[in-house]
Structure formats: structure tokens, C-alpha cells
Design an enzyme around this catalytic site. Structure first.
Site, PDB file in Angstrom:
ATOM      1  N   GLY A 184       0.815  -1.206   0.000  1.00  0.00           N
ATOM      2  CA  GLY A 184       0.000   0.000   0.000  1.00  0.00           C
ATOM      3  C   GLY A 184       0.845   1.250   0.000  1.00  0.00           C
TER       4      GLY A 184
ATOM      5  N   ILE B   6       1.516   3.570   2.344  1.00  0.00           N
ATOM      6  CA  ILE B   6       2.440   3.832   3.450  1.00  0.00           C
ATOM      7  C   ILE B   6       3.695   2.968   3.346  1.00  0.00           C
ATOM      8  CG2 ILE B   6       2.737   3.691   5.960  1.00  0.00           C
ATOM      9  CD1 ILE B   6      -0.171   4.652   6.223  1.00  0.00           C
TER      10      ILE B   6
ATOM     11  N   GLU C 294       6.370 -11.049   5.803  1.00  0.00           N
ATOM     12  CA  GLU C 294       5.269 -11.905   5.350  1.00  0.00           C
ATOM     13  C   GLU C 294       5.054 -11.709   3.854  1.00  0.00           C
ATOM     14  OE1 GLU C 294       0.527 -11.303   5.719  1.00  0.00           O
ATOM     15  OE2 GLU C 294       1.611 -11.442   7.613  1.00  0.00           O
TER      16      GLU C 294
ATOM     17  N   LEU D  30      -7.077   0.461  11.334  1.00  0.00           N
ATOM     18  CA  LEU D  30      -8.266   1.247  11.002  1.00  0.00           C
ATOM     19  C   LEU D  30      -8.674   2.186  12.127  1.00  0.00           C
ATOM     20  CD1 LEU D  30     -10.426  -1.630   9.443  1.00  0.00           C
ATOM     21  CD2 LEU D  30      -9.109   0.104   8.207  1.00  0.00           C
TER      22      LEU D  30
END
Length: 437
Positions: free
Chosen positions: A223, A225, A244, A319
Site C-alpha cells: 500500500g 504507506i 510476510e 483502522l
């Protein structure tokens, strides 16, 4: 020499005997069977589509999978025929889970192979593989994770051989003798478009890069960031990767020389991951690359294995964060959005690591600035993905909040200081009402 040639001919003959169409492979599945497919890009799409096409002939089939690509059986009328246990919901499975057409299975990612061994039957396993080599071996390519365990336990194994799947190194090989059915295909692998980095993401990446020392060992997700962090780290030296997910931003770090894995205590000189997802550039870079090793998730994500490397830096998104530091990274209230994935594994691994640092990242607001991501308490029904005792740093575009080792009062103050200015007043009032400050 002759015996080697004979073995090669034997493997090729066995291969040809096992080649079948997707429809023929799907016919192997019987009512009541339990199936297991790999995460995301490892999903054997031709097999899955053929299976979905005959779903109304079946009853009580269960599919266990981490992250899904094919949407064909995530419908209300499919549920009695093919029911999915989603270990991590995606855009494909999210609605089905929320409406009860599929089920969600809470888990730590590193425990999935053990759950397969101890709890879940596997009648049929299917996966994408790279082409067979002269020794009779395929590789799991981009999606190792729990694939090896599923194949080991399965009564029948279906592989989808794709020449566009990179051949990878590590503990990720499958022998022709372990395979029952082979589907041949030549289609582009699932890929992601890299979005431009936003000013918010760039600010967060900048804050984190200031706290990453030369020689650190990185784990990042996918993503804006993580891509921003990778860009900000290009000037660093002797970085390592034990992650990962392997993504495009990490390719830039390796090509620039910022990552050489020279200071890692395990797999020195090697980048280690359990699955990869990105663009075709990433996949091409991974093909036959001896500097990259793919290993099962119960090894890669096991917190104590992560912690064997010094100066581990884990970077994960959330989130919602409450004023104690509890992080909900997978749901909006009671509505399941994604899953725990490897976040908790790597947060704990970075805490175990000598000199390790764990960063939880979030934009300060959502919905065009109308909602604060930092909240007095998590929403009713929200899942606590990462507990308050595990969180080290929280980062927004307004700064870094150190939580580990801080009092509850200081945590609240630190978090309010990195909230959006529009919400700091009401957060302060809420904290006072709860006697947090």
C-alpha cells in the site's frame, strides 16, 4: 549418467499422464469434500472457475482459504453447495461473510498450517506452480504460506502450471510424485496497480524512516504507506528483509543496495518472505533469484523466529486506535473487513527482537476528514487485532506516539498529540471523562 536421463524421462512421462482439463480436474471434487486453496495469487483460477461452474451439482463442499480471487461462488444460492471459510476477507468475500453466505475464521497467520494439521480436513488441495524442472520439482512460486501443509495433508492434489509464475527458492518445492492432476495454462498472474503516494502517506513514511537505523531488518505490507517508507529508506545501508509479504517497494530497496541482508542473524544475505503480491516487475525480479527465499508461514511469521534477527522493524496499518493503544485493523465495528493476517505475529516478533521497533500506522482521519481514526474507545463490536500490551509506536501524518513502557495517562496524551487537530479537543474531553488524563 544414463540413470539420470531415465529419471528425467520418467518425470516427463508422469507429467504427461497427469495433464487434464480444468473440467476434468473439477470433477474430482465430491459432495462433502473439504478443499484448500492458497492465498491470493496462488489460487488456481482455471480449476476454481470450473469448480464454481458445477457448484449446483454439489452439496456441502467447504473451501478453506486466506484471501480469495474468484467471486463465482460467493453468492447466496451457492452457499448450500459450496461454503467458504474465509481466514481473511477480501473484496471478493467481504459481502458474503457479512451476509452469512460464507464464514470468517479468526486466526494468527503463523498458526494456519497447524490448524490445517489439527482441525481441518483436506480432501483436495489446488495451487498455482511454476513449470517442472528436470528433477521433477515444481515450486509454489509466489504463494508458499500454508500451501505445502495443505498439499501434504490432501488426498488429491491439483496444480495449475503457469510459465508466467516465477520459479522461487527456499522451502517451496513440490515433486511430481505428490501431484494427481495437472492443469496447464499461460495467463497473467493477479497483480496490483501501485497508486501514487499521497502527502499523508509520504509524511508517515518520513517519520518512520527517521527511526529506522542502518542494519535494521524490515517487515512491511502493501500500500501507499509501505511504499512511502521504502522510498524514504533508499539512502539507508545494510538493511535486511524478513517479511510476510514481498512487494514492489522492496525490489527498489534491493536494487539500490539499501537492502543486502548482510547484518541478519538468520538467512544472512537472503530476503525471506512467505508470499508476494505486486506488479509483473516484482514477479520478474523474483524469478530464479537466489537472493530471495520463500518459506512456509509457520516459519516466517512465528514471532520467535522473527525475533532471532536484531533490530526488526515491523510496519503495519490499522483502522482505529483507542486511547489505551488497542488497535482494530480488520473490522468496522462488527462488520468484518479483512483479518488479523500477520500483524500480530510481526508486532510480537519486533518486540522480541533485540533493538526491535513496531510501528502501527494510520491516517489521522477517514471519510474526508469527518471521522477520527484515533478514538476514545473502539467501536462496539470492533475486533482488537493488536492489543495494548503489544503496541510500540503509533504513527499518523502528525507525528509519532511512543506507547510501549508508557503509563495509560501518557499513552492517551501521546495519541491525542498525533490526532488530527480538529479532533484533539473532543478527544481530550473524552479522556478526562474516563480519567485517562
Amino acid at each position: 549418467m544414463e540413470s539420470v536421463k531415465n529419471a528425467k524421462r520418467s518425470y516427463e512421462k508422469e507429467y504427461r499422464q497427469k495433464v487434464c482439463s480444468p473440467v476434468e480436474a473439477a470433477a474430482v471434487v465430491k459432495s462433502g469434500d473439504c478443499l484448500c486453496f492458497p492465498i491470493s495469487v496462488g489460487e488456481p483460477t482455471l480449476f476454481v472457475r470450473a469448480l464454481a461452474a458445477r457448484r449446483h451439482e454439489l452439496e456441502g463442499v467447504v473451501i478453506n482459504q486466506q484471501h480469495h480471487l474468484c467471486p463465482d461462488y460467493f453468492t447466496e444460492d451457492s452457499a448450500p453447495h459450496i461454503k467458504v471459510n474465509a481466514w481473511f476477507t477480501s473484496h471478493v468475500s467481504r459481502e458474503a461473510v457479512q451476509k452469512g453466505w460464507a464464514d470468517f475464521v479468526p486466526n494468527y497467520f503463523h498458526e494456519v498450517p497447524r490448524l490445517l494439521r489439527d482441525y481441518w480436513p483436506v480432501d483436495v488441495a489446488g495451487t498455482v506452480v511454476s513449470p517442472m524442472d528436470e528433477h521433477g520439482y515444481f515450486t509454489c512460486s509466489l504463494s508458499v504460506a500454508y500451501t505445502m501443509e495443505a498439499i501434504k495433508k490432501a488426498k488429491k492434489v491439483v496444480v495449475q502450471v503457469n510459465p508466467q509464475a516465477p520459479r522461487t527458492h527456499g522451502n517451496c518445492h513440490i515433486h511430481i510424485s505428490e501431484v494427481d492432476h495437472i492443469i496447464e495454462c499461460d495467463e497473467p498472474l493477479a497483480s496490483l496497480t501501485i497508486p501514487p503516494i499521497t502527502p499523508v502517506e509520504e509524511a508517515i513514511g518520513g517519520y518512520i524512516s527517521e527511526l529506522v537505523e542502518d542494519g535494521s531488518c524490515l517487515q512491511l505490507g502493501w500500500g501507499g504507506i509501505p511504499n512511502s517508507v521504502c522510498k524514504a529508506l533508499l539512502h539507508k545501508k545494510d538493511l535486511g528483509i524478513h517479511t510476510e509479504l514481498l512487494s514492489d517497494g522492496m525490489v527498489d530497496l534491493m536494487l539500490s543496495g539499501a537492502v543486502n541482508n548482510s547484518r541478519k542473524q538468520t538467512h544472512t544475505g537472503k530476503t525471506v518472505a512467505t508470499f508476494a503480491l505486486g506488479t509483473s516487475r516484482l514477479y520478474e525480479f523474483m524469478n530464479e533469484n537466489p537472493r530471495i527465499e520463500m518459506h512456509p508461514v509457520d516459519y516466517v511469521n512465528y514471532p520467535h523466529n522473527i525475533g532471532k534477527n536484531d533490530n526488526v522493524v515491523s510496519i503495519n496499518a490499522t483502522l482505529e486506535v483507542d486511547l489505551l493503544g488497542q488497535c482494530c485493523s480488520e473490522s468496522f465495528g462488527h462488520l468484518q473487513y479483512s483479518g488479523t493476517g500477520g500483524q500480530a505475529d510481526f508486532v510480537r516478533g519486533s518486540n522480541i527482537s533485540n533493538g526491535g521497533k513496531g510501528f502501527i500506522t494510520t491516517a489521522s482521519t477517514a471519510k474526508n476528514g469527518t471521522i477520527s481514526r484515533i478514538v476514545p474507545t473502539l467501536a462496539p463490536g470492533a475486533s482488537v487485532t493488536t492489543g495494548k500490551n503489544d503496541v510500540d509506536y503509533v504513527v499518523t501524518e502528525f507525528g509519532v506516539a511512543k506507547l510501549r513502557g508508557q503509563t495509560a495517562r501518557q499513552r492517551a496524551i501521546n495519541l491525542i498529540n498525533i490526532a488530527h487537530p480538529d479532533f484533539r479537543g473532543e478527544l481530550t474531553e473524552a479522556a478526562r471523562r474516563m480519567n485517562r488524563i
